[in-house]
Motif scaffolding. Structure first.
Motif, PDB file in Angstrom:
ATOM      1  N   ASP A  53       0.800  -1.302  -0.120  1.00 20.54           N
ATOM      2  CA  ASP A  53      -0.054  -0.107   0.021  1.00 20.54           C
ATOM      3  C   ASP A  53       0.881   1.111   0.090  1.00 20.54           C
ATOM      4  O   ASP A  53       0.201   2.172  -0.252  1.00 20.54           O
ATOM      5  CB  ASP A  53      -0.735  -0.100   1.194  1.00 20.54           C
ATOM      6  CG  ASP A  53      -0.201  -0.297   2.634  1.00 20.54           C
ATOM      7  OD1 ASP A  53       1.031  -0.291   2.608  1.00 20.54           O
ATOM      8  OD2 ASP A  53      -0.974  -0.263   3.724  1.00 20.54           O
ATOM      9  N   GLN A  56       2.148   4.983  -2.540  1.00 15.12           N
ATOM     10  CA  GLN A  56       0.993   4.944  -3.190  1.00 15.12           C
ATOM     11  C   GLN A  56       1.097   4.890  -4.716  1.00 15.12           C
ATOM     12  O   GLN A  56       0.433   4.325  -5.466  1.00 15.12           O
ATOM     13  CB  GLN A  56       0.091   6.065  -2.777  1.00 15.12           C
ATOM     14  CG  GLN A  56      -1.561   6.022  -3.366  1.00 15.12           C
ATOM     15  CD  GLN A  56      -2.309   4.620  -2.893  1.00 15.12           C
ATOM     16  OE1 GLN A  56      -2.354   4.292  -2.008  1.00 15.12           O
ATOM     17  NE2 GLN A  56      -2.793   4.078  -4.205  1.00 15.12           N
ATOM     18  N   ARG A  59       1.713   1.598  -6.406  1.00 11.19           N
ATOM     19  CA  ARG A  59       0.299   0.726  -6.393  1.00 11.19           C
ATOM     20  C   ARG A  59      -0.465   1.288  -7.575  1.00 11.19           C
ATOM     21  O   ARG A  59      -0.881   0.473  -8.180  1.00 11.19           O
ATOM     22  CB  ARG A  59      -0.458   1.085  -4.959  1.00 11.19           C
ATOM     23  CG  ARG A  59      -1.522   0.208  -4.962  1.00 11.19           C
ATOM     24  CD  ARG A  59      -2.263   0.348  -3.752  1.00 11.19           C
ATOM     25  NE  ARG A  59      -3.452  -0.483  -3.161  1.00 11.19           N
ATOM     26  CZ  ARG A  59      -3.290  -1.693  -2.826  1.00 11.19           C
ATOM     27  NH1 ARG A  59      -2.127  -2.440  -2.662  1.00 11.19           N
ATOM     28  NH2 ARG A  59      -4.316  -2.465  -2.864  1.00 11.19           N
TER      29      ARG A  59
END
Length: 248
Positions: A53, A56, A59
């Motif tokens: 996670d 960010q 991701r």
């Protein structure tokens, strides 16, 4: 990221959904010490998305990149189906690619002061259908042909596509899985992004039925995720799993 943030992903369990590892030593079949000269981050991105996670930005990028590379794999496998004389969606359906397994790995190979004593990744074949490789312009990939190793000079801004074990099985040996390795150097840092694309975890992979009209099955059946798990814990001195599935 700080070391303490990365430590929660570091594990010796290669079956964990998210893995961060640094260089380690092993013993090969002649009981000689081999140094793995590689740091890597690896995680499953499909059918479940296990990307860390943080950060960010990573991701978000990996989410889009994994979708686009799955689309590319699907198109290439349509071409493979047609080349084998089958309907273009044969592999798509037989391997349940809508729920296909996809892994993302980032490999970091720093300069090695004694590259003759180390290896980036030892000789192996990939477990899936097709593996995509991007690299930063520094070579290191070698493939085996007729018992000899050859350096692969990848074209700039290209994706290298490697045939893998499940493609050999479902094609009943018509498309061979490629033995390859990663070597290191003492001058430049090499970075690679690797995306293996495979069947759905529960797919039992066998030679596809249309090809069995031409020749008997050359490989026994095995559930794909079982294959992945067994291959990952197979030691270097043991017979490759693909060879163990051969029927004749």
């Amino acid at each position: 990221m700080p070391e303490e943030a990365k430590l929660k992903f570091e594990t010796t369990n290669r079956l964990y959904p998210v893995t961060v590892r640094s260089g380690s030593t092993i013993h090969d079949k002649s009981n000689q010490t081999v140094l793995f000269w590689r740091d890597y981050l690896r995680f499953f991105v499909h059918p479940e998305f296990y990307c860390p996670d943080k950060p960010q930005e990573l991701r978000d990028l990996i989410s889009e990149y994994s979708q686009r590379t799955r689309d590319l794999a699907s198109k290439l496998l349509q071409g493979v189906s047609k080349s084998l004389g089958m309907e273009k969606d044969n592999i798509q359906k037989a391997m349940d690619l809508d729920h296909g397994t996809q892994i993302f790995a980032a490999n970091y190979y720093p300069p090695c002061p004694q590259p003759e004593l180390a290896i980036g990744i030892p000789p192996h074949t990939d477990h899936g259908l097709l593996t995509f490789l991007l690299q930063n312009g520094v070579g290191g990939l070698e493939i085996q042909h007729k018992g000899q190793w050859f350096h692969v000079n990848a074209l700039p801004n290209s994706i290298f596509v490697n045939a893998a074990d499940q493609l050999e099985i479902l094609s009943n040996g018509k498309h061979k899985s490629v033995w390859h390795r990663a070597v290191v150097n003492n001058e430049k840092t090499r970075i690679t992004l690797v995306v293996p694309n495979g069947p759905s975890p529960d797919t039992i992979v066998t030679p596809t039925a249309p090809l069995l009209r031409e020749a008997p099955a050359a490989y026994g059946p095995m559930k794909y995720m079982e294959y992945v798990n067994v291959q990952r814990v197979t030691r270097l001195h043991e017979k490759p799993l693909l060879d163990r599935l051969k029927l004749h």
